[in-house]
Design an enzyme around this catalytic site. Sequence first.
Site, PDB file in Angstrom:
ATOM      1  N   ARG A   1     -29.118  45.424  68.093  1.00 31.47           N
ATOM      2  CA  ARG A   1     -27.662  45.329  68.155  1.00 31.47           C
ATOM      3  C   ARG A   1     -27.166  46.195  69.306  1.00 31.47           C
ATOM      4  O   ARG A   1     -27.700  47.282  69.543  1.00 31.47           O
ATOM      5  CB  ARG A   1     -27.014  45.811  66.853  1.00 31.47           C
ATOM      6  CG  ARG A   1     -27.041  44.792  65.721  1.00 31.47           C
ATOM      7  CD  ARG A   1     -26.114  43.596  66.003  1.00 31.47           C
ATOM      8  NE  ARG A   1     -26.089  42.631  64.922  1.00 31.47           N
ATOM      9  CZ  ARG A   1     -26.802  41.496  64.897  1.00 31.47           C
ATOM     10  NH1 ARG A   1     -27.616  41.190  65.881  1.00 31.47           N
ATOM     11  NH2 ARG A   1     -26.683  40.658  63.893  1.00 31.47           N
TER      12      ARG A   1
ATOM     13  N   HIS B   1     -27.580  36.787  73.816  1.00 37.07           N
ATOM     14  CA  HIS B   1     -27.917  36.854  72.382  1.00 37.07           C
ATOM     15  C   HIS B   1     -28.745  35.631  71.956  1.00 37.07           C
ATOM     16  O   HIS B   1     -28.341  34.863  71.076  1.00 37.07           O
ATOM     17  CB  HIS B   1     -26.631  36.954  71.532  1.00 37.07           C
ATOM     18  CG  HIS B   1     -26.877  37.539  70.167  1.00 37.07           C
ATOM     19  ND1 HIS B   1     -26.024  38.417  69.556  1.00 37.07           N
ATOM     20  CD2 HIS B   1     -27.898  37.359  69.290  1.00 37.07           C
ATOM     21  CE1 HIS B   1     -26.503  38.749  68.363  1.00 37.07           C
ATOM     22  NE2 HIS B   1     -27.644  38.118  68.184  1.00 37.07           N
TER      23      HIS B   1
HETATM   24  P1  NAP Z   1     -34.822  44.750  58.426  1.00 39.73           P
HETATM   25  O1  NAP Z   1     -35.967  43.990  57.849  1.00 39.73           O
HETATM   26  O2  NAP Z   1     -33.729  45.215  57.531  1.00 39.73           O
HETATM   27  O3  NAP Z   1     -35.477  46.015  59.189  1.00 39.73           O
HETATM   28  C1  NAP Z   1     -34.743  47.052  59.719  1.00 39.73           C
HETATM   29  C2  NAP Z   1     -35.716  48.133  60.197  1.00 39.73           C
HETATM   30  O4  NAP Z   1     -34.975  49.181  60.802  1.00 39.73           O
HETATM   31  C3  NAP Z   1     -36.511  48.756  59.038  1.00 39.73           C
HETATM   32  O5  NAP Z   1     -37.814  49.036  59.443  1.00 39.73           O
HETATM   33  C4  NAP Z   1     -35.754  50.050  58.777  1.00 39.73           C
HETATM   34  O6  NAP Z   1     -36.533  51.077  58.218  1.00 39.73           O
HETATM   35  C5  NAP Z   1     -35.352  50.406  60.191  1.00 39.73           C
HETATM   36  N1  NAP Z   1     -34.197  51.322  60.148  1.00 39.73           N
HETATM   37  C6  NAP Z   1     -32.944  51.078  59.727  1.00 39.73           C
HETATM   38  N2  NAP Z   1     -32.187  52.182  59.830  1.00 39.73           N
HETATM   39  C7  NAP Z   1     -32.997  53.148  60.337  1.00 39.73           C
HETATM   40  C8  NAP Z   1     -32.811  54.491  60.679  1.00 39.73           C
HETATM   41  N3  NAP Z   1     -31.634  55.109  60.501  1.00 39.73           N
HETATM   42  N4  NAP Z   1     -33.855  55.176  61.162  1.00 39.73           N
HETATM   43  C9  NAP Z   1     -35.061  54.594  61.318  1.00 39.73           C
HETATM   44  N5  NAP Z   1     -35.318  53.297  61.024  1.00 39.73           N
HETATM   45  C10 NAP Z   1     -34.283  52.591  60.536  1.00 39.73           C
HETATM   46  O7  NAP Z   1     -34.117  43.934  59.561  1.00 39.73           O
HETATM   47  P2  NAP Z   1     -34.743  42.732  60.444  1.00 39.73           P
HETATM   48  O8  NAP Z   1     -34.678  41.468  59.689  1.00 39.73           O
HETATM   49  O9  NAP Z   1     -36.047  43.190  60.999  1.00 39.73           O
HETATM   50  O10 NAP Z   1     -33.652  42.665  61.612  1.00 39.73           O
HETATM   51  C11 NAP Z   1     -33.417  43.784  62.451  1.00 39.73           C
HETATM   52  C12 NAP Z   1     -32.158  43.573  63.259  1.00 39.73           C
HETATM   53  O11 NAP Z   1     -32.386  42.633  64.303  1.00 39.73           O
HETATM   54  C13 NAP Z   1     -30.992  42.953  62.486  1.00 39.73           C
HETATM   55  O12 NAP Z   1     -30.309  43.934  61.724  1.00 39.73           O
HETATM   56  C14 NAP Z   1     -30.136  42.410  63.601  1.00 39.73           C
HETATM   57  O13 NAP Z   1     -29.234  43.418  64.008  1.00 39.73           O
HETATM   58  C15 NAP Z   1     -31.127  42.142  64.735  1.00 39.73           C
HETATM   59  N6  NAP Z   1     -31.259  40.709  65.053  1.00 39.73           N
HETATM   60  C16 NAP Z   1     -31.058  40.320  66.331  1.00 39.73           C
HETATM   61  C17 NAP Z   1     -31.194  38.976  66.666  1.00 39.73           C
HETATM   62  C18 NAP Z   1     -31.009  38.509  68.085  1.00 39.73           C
HETATM   63  O14 NAP Z   1     -30.968  37.302  68.318  1.00 39.73           O
HETATM   64  N7  NAP Z   1     -30.916  39.397  69.051  1.00 39.73           N
HETATM   65  C19 NAP Z   1     -31.548  38.045  65.683  1.00 39.73           C
HETATM   66  C20 NAP Z   1     -31.740  38.482  64.386  1.00 39.73           C
HETATM   67  C21 NAP Z   1     -31.589  39.822  64.070  1.00 39.73           C
HETATM   68  P3  NAP Z   1     -37.202  50.922  56.759  1.00 39.73           P
HETATM   69  O15 NAP Z   1     -38.307  49.910  56.932  1.00 39.73           O
HETATM   70  O16 NAP Z   1     -37.717  52.275  56.470  1.00 39.73           O
HETATM   71  O17 NAP Z   1     -36.122  50.440  55.845  1.00 39.73           O
END
Ligand code: NAP
Length: 321
Positions: free
Chosen positions: A234, A282
């Site tokens: 993000r 994006h």
């Molecule tokens: P997810 O499964 O919820 O994983 C989030 C990861 O971030 C987890 O490993 C979490 O740690 C870690 N995290 C969150 N807060 C943290 C902090 N304060 N300190 C350290 N680590 C932290 O999410 P996801 O499905 O992988 O998606 C990740 C993000 O990608 C989404 O939230 C979205 O913003 C982005 N995204 C972008 C696109 C694009 O097209 N560019 C598409 C889809 C998603 P834990 O494992 O310990 O909980």
Amino acid sequence: MVENAQMRPLVPFVRRVDEGPHPALLAALRRALSEVELVEHGEIAVDRLAEATVAIVDGPSADQLESLPNLRFVQSTWAGVEAIIPAVPEGVAIARMVDPQLAATMAEAVLAWTLYLHRDMPRYARQQRGAEWVEHPVVRVTDRRVGIVGLGALGTAAAKVLVRHGFDVAGWSRSPKAIEGLQCFDGDAGFATLLARSDIVVNLLPHTTATANLLGAEAFAAMPFGGSLINFGRGQTVDDDALIAALDRGHLDHAVLDVFDIEPLPSDHPYWDHASVTVLPHISGPTSADTAAIIAADNVRRFLDTGELPDGALVDRVRGY
Ligand code: NAP
């Protein structure tokens, strides 16, 4: 026999009106969930709004969801939920989209842009513009250290693809993790260690109060000289001024940015013309309508049949993801 739509549970499809319709996603959802009456929110008669206990949301507004008094669960079609959490009434469970196809698409994008940086493509593009024929040594893939910030559904899939390709990969998350083939770090000390050992940092963190501007001046200074950033998480997790300053003074070599604080990126934003920035609109991990529809349908069906929520996909409002 004439089908009686009234016999099927009503499931609203909720998408902000100003976003316009999404016929491909709606059609895929209707195919995957033919046993319910899936209706766009604006098409639901006012006297039927109380029927809905579950909704599928594709970027909803708060007033749309507040109009559903008996809502207990929303299934989002998006992986990122920071914009959805404030729109969902307290007490209503939220599931984000966890789709292996989305993770594979994102992992492919991470591999593509990591290779782009690894093989010095921005530098050769610059040289071409100046008609310069200069060779640079090739770094072995095993000597290229990549750090994934955020080891969730997307970060883990990306890390595994990079490991398979031979990169020296590490990752960082909030809670401790053990993933075969990569070093896993967590906590504040782990963040500094990950940054210091990463030639390329790939951001796949969600936007929360804890991650806002986390990739700022201090983080960039902790990275090795000549390092690069890929931001597919993000925009709000990166401090734009600090990134431009780190690129301008040459501490960082290049940034590939797919997500921004304001999207579309305003036409006068300095990123557009910056020689060390690649701007993408994006596109690294778009929702895949057909597979997302099947996952949303399975979760909604289970909720309607048994009242169960999709454990691994539930959003923690306090944590913010
Ligand atoms: P997810 O499964 O919820 O994983 C989030 C990861 O971030 C987890 O490993 C979490 O740690 C870690 N995290 C969150 N807060 C943290 C902090 N304060 N300190 C350290 N680590 C932290 O999410 P996801 O499905 O992988 O998606 C990740 C993000 O990608 C989404 O939230 C979205 O913003 C982005 N995204 C972008 C696109 C694009 O097209 N560019 C598409 C889809 C998603 P834990 O494992 O310990 O909980």
